[in-house]
Scaffold this active site. Structure first.
Site, PDB file in Angstrom:
ATOM      1  N   PHE B  14      26.509  22.759 -23.900  1.00  0.00           N
ATOM      2  CA  PHE B  14      27.291  23.439 -24.932  1.00  0.00           C
ATOM      3  C   PHE B  14      26.440  24.427 -25.741  1.00  0.00           C
ATOM      4  O   PHE B  14      26.864  25.553 -25.983  1.00  0.00           O
ATOM      5  CB  PHE B  14      27.944  22.411 -25.856  1.00  0.00           C
ATOM      6  N   GLU B 171      34.718   3.820 -24.594  1.00  0.00           N
ATOM      7  CA  GLU B 171      35.567   4.439 -23.568  1.00  0.00           C
ATOM      8  C   GLU B 171      35.450   3.692 -22.242  1.00  0.00           C
ATOM      9  O   GLU B 171      36.448   3.401 -21.581  1.00  0.00           O
ATOM     10  CB  GLU B 171      35.149   5.900 -23.349  1.00  0.00           C
TER      11      GLU B 171
END
Lengths: 426, 426
Positions: B14, B171
């Site tokens: 990113f 998750e």
């Protein structure tokens, strides 16, 4: 109450899976053994190798396909030996599995016609691992060319050869040319990917020789239009990491792909029955093994000549038909009914795709080529994909690729510095 | 005409990618070096590991993203050493690369806090290769349980532990419980996948500790509702192939996943500047390296305390903001304008997903949990995925998964008999 007889199906390809599904209501215990956990839609495997589709797009877990069929148990494992006298299978993990009836449908692998030493430099395409390995190799070749300053070495990295002009070879060559000319456009700074040479080498006189000659010629023209150089009539006599030998000519090529031949799964040899030259089982007209009516063979492992003198081809529709036929024979036998007539391959036509919007189709008297044939091919292939979601995703991928020339799976797995990855790395 | 200055960006995550794109019109030659050919949408990596998405769904080739930006060259390779005195980078292939300015954004890897010997038995999740390896390991555990007749050994194969209660751990645990209870239903004949034990082990007092305590507690309740056993307050003291040690208790578990800690890319050490305990660079307020205004650091490699006394977190939005900020500093410098004010992280909120239709969201004064939070999370993640096609495919996959509980990427690559695949095999 006596237990139902035990049918073992070896291989979850088209023959094994179609047979298992057709026996959903039969009074049988079925065990489907495969060393992979998935059924693979092999006709689209070249799309995974050329980064158009991802591996899960063309595969579905066998357990999921058969989960609700209560008379089937799926077993992950590799059958290594068949003992037809004791009716026992030996598995790779050392365990044994007995059967009352057996369907052997473990398929084919690539064959190098006595040149196994070429396997390392000219990988083939039979499994998802093969496809991901090939994808990595093809994409890395462009990366190596970009990083190479010596013009001759750079040209060798941009030189690709596909050996074998059957459907897989034609699909790979056409798609690779399309990638070089369109998909990779603008992406490199030191090379022009369109300079890549893609050669399709076929020892016989023409590509796609199972088609009528006129269509075969059209396929060649379409390939040439895509930028593929088609070399027919001379067999490759040597392959190594630097290139290949064709007659008196040595052609530099860092990437050679093998699409020239298949041989039956070596498991057939452990049956100890007569095989043909490619190692396939010479079956009875009902697809059983001579002298062993409890053992059937299906799919690419079958050597069977039809009444018209032509062999049953090693294609997906033939494998499905064999699977269903074996299920009929078994059902009849269980019900004490007469056996069905000898297996007959119902040839529904022959399709091959060549690249972007180009294909040939031969169905009965119908012969198509070009864009119309491509739409025909696309519809047939997407229709036959197993799984609702696969179809949607594959169609979506194709729609995006159609408009953008993009191939969404251009992901190199494994570290880039790990060489060209002799080990399948993703 | 003098050549434009050369900016080298190390890492296409990113920070590196957002900086490169923000400098599209700057008078610079930019070289983006990454050892992978793709940008990875890391927030969805756990979905690849748990077979909900395929690898290409969450990755896009860097060359494609940046292909049309003419001042950028993408180079596939691994930077191994930075020599800040000669302004030269050493690459893994032996070549050198000089720079005028440098943005170091090579990210983080998992850290075992002095227990590197656990790495083999408790793999982490940072790359696509990690995710595919983990997928294979998780799916094979159910296969091994199905084939195992000893009840204790079978239970150990059905025992899963996730170490680390941060977003990735939560998750993974939630999704794995969902797979065991729903996705695999009906598919096995000798085990009930719902018998699987999924444990989430967190050394600290609560999971998702970056959230307010009330939300953290809601997350725990949602996990427990999905069937996850949450163990907080005790650190794992030992891990091997058979299980793990928690205080005085040895818990059998053939599958342990490491989601407990990250350390900066080892490349930071070659800078020879002060680092924090996790190996991150203690940067100036403008993200440059002390004494070297031509070297910037971005993303997970940055150790920076904000004015409010809290560190900038290692999350995707922070990395993007750092990338854009470094681009501003460089642009200002090139234009001879005053430097922008010190970097300030604009915290737009914090999201974490827990499993099927469960998540928590903290945005300003807004705190959500459950289904509404999940929709919020889904929208945000799909929106930020790079690439039109990715978004469509990911949405489609989720839609199908929503209705069918199916996970379309349940494909085990590599031969099933090759053990549990210590080498990433797919």
């Amino acid at each position: 109450m006596p237990q139902h007889p035990h049918l073992v199906v070896v291989g979850g390809g088209f023959a094994g899976l179609w047979a298992s599904r057709a026996l959903a209501d039969a009074p049988l215990r079925i065990t489907l053994v495969d060393r992979r956990n998935h059924h693979l839609f092999q006709p689209l495997l070249y799309q995974v190798a050329t980064a158009g589709l991802s591996a899960p797009d063309i595969a579905a877990p066998l357990r999921h396909i058969l989960g609700k069929q209560r008379n089937v148990e799926v077993r992950l494992g590799e059958v290594t030996v068949i003992d037809k006298n004791t009716r026992q299978l030996q598995l790779g993990d050392g365990s044994q599995l007995g059967y009352d009836m057996l369907l052997l449908a473990s398929g084919a692998t690539h064959a190098y016609f006595g040149h196994d030493e070429w396997a390392g430099d000219a990988p083939g395409l039979k499994t998802l691992d093969d496809a991901l390995y090939l994808r990595r190799k093809l994409l890395l070749a462009f990366e190596r060319a970009e990083a190479e300053s010596d013009p001759a070495k750079r040209a060798a990295w941009l030189s690709f050869a596909i050996v074998g002009g059957g459907p897989t070879g034609v699909e790979l060559a056409g798609t690779l040319a399309e990638i070089a000319r369109h998909t990779l456009k603008n992406e490199f700074r030191h090379i022009n990917p369109a300079d890549a040479k893609v050669r399709l080498v076929e020892a016989g006189p023409r590509v796609l020789s199972s088609f009528p000659e006129a269509l075969s010629l059209k396929a060649r023209r379409q390939l040439e239009k895509l930028g593929v150089e088609v070399l027919t009539g001379t067999p490759v006599s040597h392959i190594d990491g630097q290139g290949f030998q064709l007659g008196d000519t040595h052609v530099p090529a860092r990437t050679v792909v093998w699409a020239a031949g298949v041989a039956a799964s070596p498991l057939a040899r452990t049956l100890d029955v007569p095989l043909d030259r490619a190692g396939r089982v010479l079956v009875e007209p009902d697809l059983s093994v001579p002298g062993h009516p409890e053992i059937f063979v299906g799919g690419d492992l079958v050597a069977l000549t039809q009444a018209n003198g032509r062999p049953v081809p090693g294609v997906a529709p033939a494998a499905k038909q064999m699977g269903k036929y074996v299920a009929q024979v078994i059902s009849a036998r269980l019900a004490g009914k007469p056996a069905p007539a000898a297996f007959r391959y119902n040839d529904q036509g022959n399709l091959a795709t060549i690249g972007r919007m180009a294909a040939i189709v031969h169905v009965g008297k119908l012969q198509l080529s070009g864009l119309l044939a491509w739409w025909f091919w696309l519809a047939a292939h997407v229709f036959f994909l197993i799984g609702f979601r696969n179809r949607l995703v594959v169609l979506l991928n194709w729609a995006v690729a159609y408009w953008s020339y993009q191939r969404s799976a251009r992901i190199i797995l494994g570290d880039a510095d790990e060489g060209d990855g002799k080990e399948p790395a993703g």
